[in-house]
Each structure stands twice: as structure tokens, then as C-alpha cells.
Design an enzyme around this catalytic site. Structure first.
Site, PDB file in Angstrom:
ATOM      1  CG  ASP A 156      14.805  17.845  -5.780  1.00 26.16           C
ATOM      2  OD1 ASP A 156      14.008  18.390  -6.566  1.00 26.16           O
ATOM      3  OD2 ASP A 156      16.034  17.749  -6.009  1.00 26.16           O
ATOM      4  CG  ASP A 183       1.993   7.590   1.555  1.00 22.51           C
ATOM      5  OD1 ASP A 183       1.466   6.855   2.410  1.00 22.51           O
ATOM      6  OD2 ASP A 183       2.326   7.197   0.420  1.00 22.51           O
ATOM      7  CG  ASN A 225      19.514  18.791  -5.355  1.00 22.99           C
ATOM      8  OD1 ASN A 225      19.279  17.720  -5.922  1.00 22.99           O
ATOM      9  ND2 ASN A 225      19.529  18.927  -4.054  1.00 22.99           N
ATOM     10  CG  ASP A 245      20.417  14.951  -4.571  1.00 20.70           C
ATOM     11  OD1 ASP A 245      19.631  14.737  -5.518  1.00 20.70           O
ATOM     12  OD2 ASP A 245      20.021  15.132  -3.404  1.00 20.70           O
ATOM     13  CD  GLU A 298      -0.700  -0.087   1.199  1.00 20.99           C
ATOM     14  OE1 GLU A 298       0.005  -0.640   0.360  1.00 20.99           O
ATOM     15  OE2 GLU A 298      -0.267   0.231   2.325  1.00 20.99           O
ATOM     16  CG  HIS A 300       4.953   3.106  -3.986  1.00 24.27           C
ATOM     17  ND1 HIS A 300       3.600   3.310  -3.790  1.00 24.27           N
ATOM     18  CD2 HIS A 300       5.438   2.711  -2.787  1.00 24.27           C
ATOM     19  CE1 HIS A 300       3.296   3.051  -2.541  1.00 24.27           C
ATOM     20  NE2 HIS A 300       4.392   2.684  -1.908  1.00 24.27           N
ATOM     21  CG  ASP A 301       4.108  -0.848  -2.633  1.00 20.73           C
ATOM     22  OD1 ASP A 301       5.286  -0.501  -2.463  1.00 20.73           O
ATOM     23  OD2 ASP A 301       3.191  -0.574  -1.845  1.00 20.73           O
ATOM     24  CG  ASP A 343      18.246  15.375  -8.804  1.00 19.24           C
ATOM     25  OD1 ASP A 343      18.072  16.216  -7.903  1.00 19.24           O
ATOM     26  OD2 ASP A 343      19.376  14.913  -9.103  1.00 19.24           O
ATOM     27  CG  ASP A 375       2.124   2.626   4.423  1.00 22.78           C
ATOM     28  OD1 ASP A 375       2.274   2.430   3.208  1.00 22.78           O
ATOM     29  OD2 ASP A 375       2.758   2.000   5.306  1.00 22.78           O
TER      30      ASP A 375
HETATM   31  C1  NOJ Z   1       2.939  -0.136   1.982  1.00 21.98           C
HETATM   32  C2  NOJ Z   1       3.718   0.799   1.108  1.00 21.98           C
HETATM   33  O1  NOJ Z   1       2.991   1.060  -0.049  1.00 21.98           O
HETATM   34  C3  NOJ Z   1       5.058   0.151   0.859  1.00 21.98           C
HETATM   35  O2  NOJ Z   1       5.803   0.812  -0.127  1.00 21.98           O
HETATM   36  C4  NOJ Z   1       5.796   0.104   2.167  1.00 21.98           C
HETATM   37  O3  NOJ Z   1       7.010  -0.590   1.993  1.00 21.98           O
HETATM   38  C5  NOJ Z   1       4.972  -0.610   3.244  1.00 21.98           C
HETATM   39  N1  NOJ Z   1       3.595  -0.210   3.250  1.00 21.98           N
HETATM   40  C6  NOJ Z   1       5.521  -0.310   4.601  1.00 21.98           C
HETATM   41  O4  NOJ Z   1       5.280   1.025   4.940  1.00 21.98           O
END
Ligand code: NOJ
Length: 557
Positions: free
Chosen positions: A29, A98, A23, A25, A255, A328-329, A21, A199
Site C-alpha cells: 500500500d 501510470d 496494515n 492485509d 509503453e 512487472h511484465d 504492506d 500504458d
Molecule cells: C501493459 C501493462 O504493463 C500490463 O501489465 C497490463 O496487463 C497491460 N498493459 C494492460 O493494461
């Protein structure tokens, strides 16, 4: 096998909200990312994949896009983006965007128009259905709990949303939708970006007639069955390839929820008519229950070996693998397959980075960042975790404490805690209040300390990446033929790589115990040089005692 830059690259995924980050908040960013490019250069990666940075109301942290050609207010401006792209390119780092086009935000102008009336020209941009017997048109459930259908009062119809109700699914059967998406992609390519991570791209073509699907014991039908690898998905991707992708020199990775080997050979076919590679989910689902991901079971190592080896062997020469444990999932791999220790982080990294395919490092993985002790459900921010908790406990299907333990283990928020830069306030992520809690272990695990310690997880990743990208070892590490050794061994993941008469031997003890390992008779050598290892070097011998989490890679002749 054709040689290309994207096969020889190492990708680093940034989740911008949690990276840096600039700034105060409390939200990461673009300027924050730019300030860390030299750090990434030092790590040695040459491609960045950024999770979505487009304008979004952030129901799903940017995976709900309201304007594909603008930047999320919290992340900065288009001028910041242009500067970041130029600064990355100056350092020889490419940027992959993405691409979220299975759905938009319900605040996207297309959807606002679409829902305004049945006659609106954009009506058919989304998937609208009349009620059946006064209720939803089928039994599909959303991946984020509840029905996948939302009732629209104004036009008295349902719309489909496989994710949250603020993420309506686009209707890819409509050629105008495809043309608009392709034009938007072309606009980004003209800007000079270097590729797309797509995605849930395997879900864009829905099953003919939208039939009911099996519930797998849950409250709703699993919408994956009605959407993954649908009847026209390859046709649409070939069209995308002809109209956009083939005109530029890009890296593309889909993905692909629900992808099988057979399907992957089509999506990532070596002729290049669709995508470069896919993210498959078989190996990250080995610790799921029969019903869903919310269970706490260890990853069965023999099955992991079998599964990854199957992908290595069966795609060779026909398609290209992506190599990942983290994103991130996913919860942090060092807490999932390892025991949170730096040794286990290095061991797991060795397993992955010596395979054939393109490796992906997720922010903080290179530091050995771990799952986070969130405690109460109030500390979570991810709608998947929060919705599942309420839906399953309120329906009496799960006990709150037991479910909370599983969420602690599997929640996506484990990957989304702020990047740990130093041992100062908020781990150096922000001067303000972070949007999600910082993992309290930032005083022990952080970039500043690891940069100063030659024996750190960071420096181990740096070495792994340097080997893959070096002129001497690149051929064998990127393109070499893979063969699993000792498939029945319950603790050791060992394999060889072979390329034009040269051979690498990879031995990893994926356990916290000392184990004995005998190198199979099919592997012989008169000379062995160690390329990398996470303990001080010992001689290579047929029968070895491996120390806890020991990993070593040998070049043998
Ligand atoms: C897959 C993404 O990796 C995930 O983070 C997202 O919530 C879902 N697709 C919906 O876009």
C-alpha cells in the site's frame, strides 16, 4: 543534444501491490511505499514510477481502472497519496504515475453508461460492433487469450477488449474521450505529479475498418497488428502534448508495443512534440518463439548486442532511449540472462547502466531477486499466465508439463512476488498472508542483509547510480556517444562511450565461464582508471582473461 533532468535521472519502478504492506492485509500500500522512501534515497534513484494506484476491481492488478481520480481501496486514500507525494518531494524524489487510457475497467462509469443502451451519450466512448454472420466482427484475439470481442446480451452487440473482457478499449476517435482523458491528466498535473508512464499507448488508434490480421499460428489474429502504431496515434499524442504535457515540466514514457526505430523517432522526437521516450520490446522478445512468448530459449547474446546497439546508435540526437531489462511484465533478468548469482546480476546491470538513455530499475532488481519456483498453476495469480495455460492445453496445442515449464520461466508473476526486505516472516513484506507467494529464497536474498554487506548487489547498483548522477561522470554516462566493440564475440558485451574527448570502456563477460578477450585496435590508451567492477581490480591490458560474469568500466585517456 539538449540536456534535461529526465535524461539525467534514474527511475525506480514500484509495483505497489508487492512492495510493502503497512496494515497486514497481505497487499502492499501507499503507506508502505512511504515507509521505504529512505531506502530508495539511499539507493540513489531520483524518480519513482508507480504502477497504477487508482480505484480498480483488480482483474489485472490495477491496469483496469474504474475511477481515475480515486485511490484503490487496498492501497489507501487520496490523503495517503498526497502525503506520499510530499514526502517523496521532500527527499528530492519525483513521482511518475501510470496512465492507463487505452482501456478502462468495465466497472468504470463511462462503460456502465456506454453498455446501458445504444442511444446513451457515452455509447461511442468504446468500440461497439454488430456481429458479422452471427459471430465476432473480426478475428482479433485478446492479449490475455480468447477473442478480443465480448458479446453484450443487453444491446446485442460486441465490444472490443484487447486485454481482458473487463478492460474494454476506449474509442480515441471520439473527441469527447480525448477531452475527458486530457482533463483527468491535467487534474493530476495540478496535484504536482512529475510525469506519466503511458500504458500500451501505441495501441490507442486502431486500424481503419478493423480488418482481420495474421494469426501467427495461434488460435486468433494477433490484435497487435490491428492496433499498434495506428493511423492517428501521433496526431492524438501531439494533441495531448499541446493540451496537457507542454504546460508542465514532466517526464513521459510511452509503453509502445510494436514500436520500430522509425516509429520511436516520432513518439520520442527530440523536438518534444509527443513523448520524452518509449519502452521498446525488441530486446525483451529475443527469447520468444515464432508463435508466442511461452517458450524457454536462452536470449541470443549476439542478437541482444546487435539490437541494443541499433537503438543506441539510431536514436542518438533524434530521440531518447529508455533502458530496461525488468518490469512487472518481465521475468527476472538475473534468471533470464544470468544464472541467479549476484555476480551475474552486477554484470547485467553494468551493461545497461552504462548506456545512453534513462535507466529503469524494477523493485528487487537492485537486490538480485530471482524468478520464483511457483510449481503448480494454482500458485500463479496473473491472468495472462493462467488463461494461456488453460486455453493452450485445453485446445490440445500444448502439453501441460511442457507449457508449465515455459510459464515458470516467463510468467509476469516472477516479477510480482513480494519485495524481500529481511529474513523474517514473509521476507518482511507483510504481517498477514501475502496475496501471492513469497520467493522461498528471501532468507538469502533480502534488503537488510544487502544493506549490511558492502559487496552486495544493492551496493553495486548504488555505485552505478551514483556514477551516472555524479558531477564528474554524468555527462559522459548520460550523453556520451556509444559504440559497440567486438560485435561477433559470443560472450563479451563491450562498448565505448565518448564525450568531448573523454572515453569510457565497458567490458562485460555475460557468461559463467572464463573467456579471453582482446580489446580491438581502435581503442587505445596511455592511462586507465577503473570506475567500477565486480571483481578486485587488475591492470587493463589489450589481451585479458575475463572471469565468470566479470564486468568493468574504465576511464581511458
Ligand atoms: C501493459 C501493462 O504493463 C500490463 O501489465 C497490463 O496487463 C497491460 N498493459 C494492460 O493494461
Amino acid at each position: 543534444m539538449n540536456k534535461t533532468w529526465w535524461k539525467e535521472s534514474v527511475v525506480y519502478q514500484i509495483y505497489p501491490r508487492s512492495f510493502c504492506d503497512s496494515n497486514g492485509d497481505g497487499i502492499g500500500d501507499l503507506k508502505g511505499i512511504q515507509s521505504k522512501l529512505d531506502y530508495l534515497k539511499e539507493l540513489g534513484i531520483n524518480v519513482i514510477w508507480m504502477s497504477p494506484v487508482y480505484k480498480s476491481p483488480n482483474d489485472d492488478n490495477g491496469y483496469d481502472i474504474s475511477d481515475y481520480q480515486d485511490i484503490m481501496t487496498e492501497f489507501g486514500t487520496m490523503a495517503d497519496f498526497d502525503e506520499l507525494l510530499a514526502a517523496a518531494h521532500e527527499r528530492g524524489i519525483r513521482i511518475v504515475m501510470d496512465l492507463v487510457v487505452n482501456h478502462t475497467s468495465d466497472e468504470h462509469p463511462w462503460f456502465i453508461e456506454s453498455r446501458s443502451s445504444k442511444e446513451n451519450p457515452k455509447r461511442d466512448y468504446y468500440i461497439w460492433r454488430e456481429p458479422v454472420d452471427g459471430h465476432e466482427p473480426n478475428n482479433w484475439g485478446s492479449a490475455f487469450s480468447g477473442s478480443a470481442w465480448e458479446w453484450d446480451e443487453k444491446t446485442q452487440m460486441y465490444y472490443l477488449h484487447c486485454f481482458s473482457k473487463k478492460q474494454p478499449d476506449l474509442n480515441w476517435e471520439n473527441p469527447k474521450v480525448r477531452d475527458d482523458v486530457f482533463a483527468m491528466m491535467d487534474w493530476w498535473c495540478q496535484k504536482g505529479i512529475d510525469g506519466f508512464r503511458m500504458d500500451v499507448i501505441s495501441m490507442i488508434s486502431k486500424k481503419e475498418g478493423l480488418p482481420d490480421v495474421p494469426t501467427d499460428g495461434g488460435l486468433y489474429g494477433n490484435c497487435m497488428y490491428g492496433t499498434c502504431n495506428g493511423p492517428h496515434v501521433h496526431e492524438y499524442l501531439q494533441e495531448m502534448n499541446q493540451k496537457v504535457l507542454s504546460k508542465y515540466d514532466l517526464m513521459t514514457v510511452g509503453e509502445c508495443a510494436g514500436v520500430t526505430i522509425e516509429e520511436a523517432k516520432k513518439y520520442a522526437n527530440a523536438e518534444g512534440t509527443e513523448l520524452n521516450m518509449v519502452f521498446q520490446f525488441e530486446h525483451t522478445s529475443l527469447d520468444s518463439g515464432t508463435m508466442d512468448k511461452w517458450c524457454k530459449k536462452p536470449i541470443p547474446l549476439k542478437e541482444l548486442k546487435e539490437n541494443l546497439s541499433k537503438w543506441e546508435t539510431e536514436l542518438e540526437g533524434k530521440a531518447w532511449n529508455s533502458l530496461y531489462f525488468c518490469n512487472h511484465d518481465q521475468p527476472r533478468i538475473v534468471s533470464r540472462l544470468g544464472d541467479d548469482s549476484p555476480l551475474s546480476a552486477k554484470c547485467i546491470a553494468t551493461v545497461l547502466h552504462m548506456m545512453q538513455g534513462t535507466p529503469y530499475v524494477y523493485q528487487g532488481e537492485e537486490l538480485g531477486m530471482t524468478n520464483c519456483p511457483f510449481g503448480s498453476i494454482e500458485n500463479y495469480r496473473d491472468l495472462e499466465s493462467i488463461n494461456a495455460y488453460h486455453e493452450l492445453t485445453e485446445a490440445g496445442l500444448r502439453q501441460p508439463e511442457e507449457l508449465l515449464e515455459c510459464i515458470a520461466y516467463k510468467s509476469r508473476d516472477n516479477a510480482r512476488t513480494p519485495m524481500q526486505w529481511n529474513s523474517g516472516k514473509n521476507g518482511g513484506f507483510t504481517e498477514g498472508t501475502p496475496w501471492i507467494m513469497v520467493n522461498p529464497n528471501y532468507k538469502e536474498i533480502n534488503a537488510e542483509q544487502e544493506l549490511a554487506d558492502p559487496d552486495s548487489v544493492f551496493h553495486y547498483y548504488q555505485q552505478l547510480i551514483a556514477l551516472r548522477r555524479s558531477s564528474i561522470w554524468s555527462d559522459i554516462i548520460v550523453y556520451g556517444h556509444y559504440e559497440l566493440l567486438a560485435p561477433e564475440d559470443p560472450q563479451v558485451f563491450a562498448y565505448t562511450r565518448e564525450y568531448e574527448g573523454r572515453k569510457l570502456l565497458v567490458i562485460c563477460n555475460l557468461s559463467a565461464e572464463k573467456v579471453s578477450f582482446e580489446i580491438p585496435g581502435s581503442v587505445s590508451w596511455t592511462q586507465a582508471d577503473r570506475l567500477i567492477g565486480n571483481y578486485e581490480k587488475q591492470e587493463l591490458s589489450i589481451k585479458t582473461e575475463l572471469r565468470p560474469w566479470e564486468a568493468e568500466v574504465w576511464s581511458i585517456l
